[in-house]
Design a protein around this motif. Structure first.
Motif, PDB file in Angstrom:
ATOM      1  N   ALA A 131      -4.626  -5.442  -1.946  1.00 44.95           N
ATOM      2  CA  ALA A 131      -4.395  -4.664  -0.726  1.00 44.95           C
ATOM      3  C   ALA A 131      -5.497  -3.619  -0.565  1.00 44.95           C
ATOM      4  N   LEU A 132      -6.029  -3.550   0.630  1.00 46.70           N
ATOM      5  CA  LEU A 132      -7.025  -2.519   0.952  1.00 46.70           C
ATOM      6  C   LEU A 132      -6.437  -1.636   2.043  1.00 46.70           C
ATOM      7  N   GLY A 133      -6.262  -0.348   1.738  1.00 43.44           N
ATOM      8  CA  GLY A 133      -5.565   0.539   2.658  1.00 43.44           C
ATOM      9  C   GLY A 133      -6.460   1.561   3.321  1.00 43.44           C
ATOM     10  N   ASP A 134      -7.680   1.201   3.621  1.00 45.64           N
ATOM     11  CA  ASP A 134      -8.633   2.130   4.231  1.00 45.64           C
ATOM     12  C   ASP A 134      -9.513   1.313   5.173  1.00 45.64           C
ATOM     13  N   ASN A 189       0.852  -1.186   0.000  1.00 45.58           N
ATOM     14  CA  ASN A 189       0.000   0.000   0.000  1.00 45.58           C
ATOM     15  C   ASN A 189       0.893   1.243   0.000  1.00 45.58           C
TER      16      ASN A 189
END
Lengths: 227, 227
Positions: free
Chosen positions: B74-77, B59
């Protein structure tokens, strides 16, 4: 679609607000949104300022964008507002042609959201730099500005390496592309941020074309009224 | 559920990360998450610091929480991560009993999201104050700290006035309640933030009970390792 009116607390300078406006325009919802302009003194970034009437009452976080739906529910987060607008269009559609979407379905949404979070991180870093620049010089931190510059460079580089994700398969851009386009536009508008195109030919080619969409041309950023 | 492993870049101090962990625990997903601890030097708030291996590569915003799904997305929140976890449980459920949810459906989600955005605004203001306090004294702005204090007070007052929304109708708390609980817990942990209970009897009564949930007791905040 029925005559529903959504209220949007707005300024022409905020990239998060522009994201909501571009989504509404791309989804054909713009005509149902009543714009509530807000004014912000230049010390908004580091002081409690007088808020435009109605804003803090609707959303105690007191920032924009804030959307108030037809039943009076206030949404004070741009990601949630975009999800709401997309959901609204899906629910109101009576024919497949009306069922435009900026959020893919059936599993494909998560790779879109992955890129979206990076593009949204760009907006946050850009706005953080703007707020820092507005501080009195004595309280400004060059290290903090550099931290945000580094983040912006990493995020643009990441997007540059994913040219296949820059073009949506459908007729509408997806929400990640919408957000990235706004980050590119903000970088150009606040030109002290630097040119995002250097050594990023994929982004340059993509944005040259993307920035000509009517929803982008109609929402060029402008300075917010100070009062 | 299958043996899917999700990786979570994590620290015990981050309230946004705690939100994800509490959601995973409430949804029964915690056993499928591999924790990737991260270290943060104390100048993380105002400088580019060396990142824990793998974080910035996954991220480029380079912050936590970041979730990497089983297919490498990838999830960055944190909001998106919580939505992902809830969606995952819905998809994996084979019986109604397994179909636990922290996000109401059929229209009820928007009032939940409305309160959620306020609770998440609390976390942002709390973390903004923490980051400002970590700055060298010469670059610290008392006006900025006061802006965040004012925001925190407005948001807690708003929640205090909505006692009916503090208790979920189902067996699980909803994501707004989860987030508000973490804001209350952070306010207690960083005790210089002040006691949120003064003149807020509804919040006090609610949090006294809510804070005893196993998912809360198992995730009490602790300082992040600096290296």
């Amino acid at each position: 679609m029925g005559l529903v009116v959504l209220q949007l607390f707005w300024t022409p300078a905020s990239p998060f607000t522009r994201k909501v406006v571009v989504c509404a325009r791309e989804l054909g919802l713009w005509g149902q949104i009543e714009v509530r302009p807000t004014a912000w003194p230049l010390d908004w970034g580091y002081a409690t300022v007088p808020f435009t009437a109605g804003l803090a009452e609707a959303n105690p976080v007191a920032r924009i964008p804030t959307l108030v739906t037809d039943d009076g529910t206030a949404l004070g987060d741009s990601t949630l507002i975009c999800q709401y607008l997309n959901h609204w269009v899906q629910n109101a559609a009576t024919t497949p042609a009306e069922s435009a979407t900026i959020i893919p379905v059936d599993g494909a949404q998560w790779s879109m959201w992955s890129l979206y979070a990076v593009a949204d991180g760009l907006l946050e870093a850009q706005v953080a730099m703007r707020a820092e620049m507005l501080r009195p010089a004595a309280f400004r931190s060059e290290d903090y500005l550099q931290k945000q510059r580094d983040r912006i460079a990493r995020c643009f580089d990441y997007c540059e390496q994913r040219p296949g994700e820059l073009d949506a398969p459908g007729s509408l851009p997806n929400l990640a592309q919408i957000t990235l386009g706004i980050a590119c536009g903000y970088q150009d508008w606040r030109d002290w941020l630097g040119d995002f195109r250097s050594n990023r030919p994929n982004l340059r080619t993509w944005y040259d074309k993307y920035s000509q969409r009517p929803a982008m041309l109609a929402t060029e950023p402008r300075d917010t009224p100070e009062a």
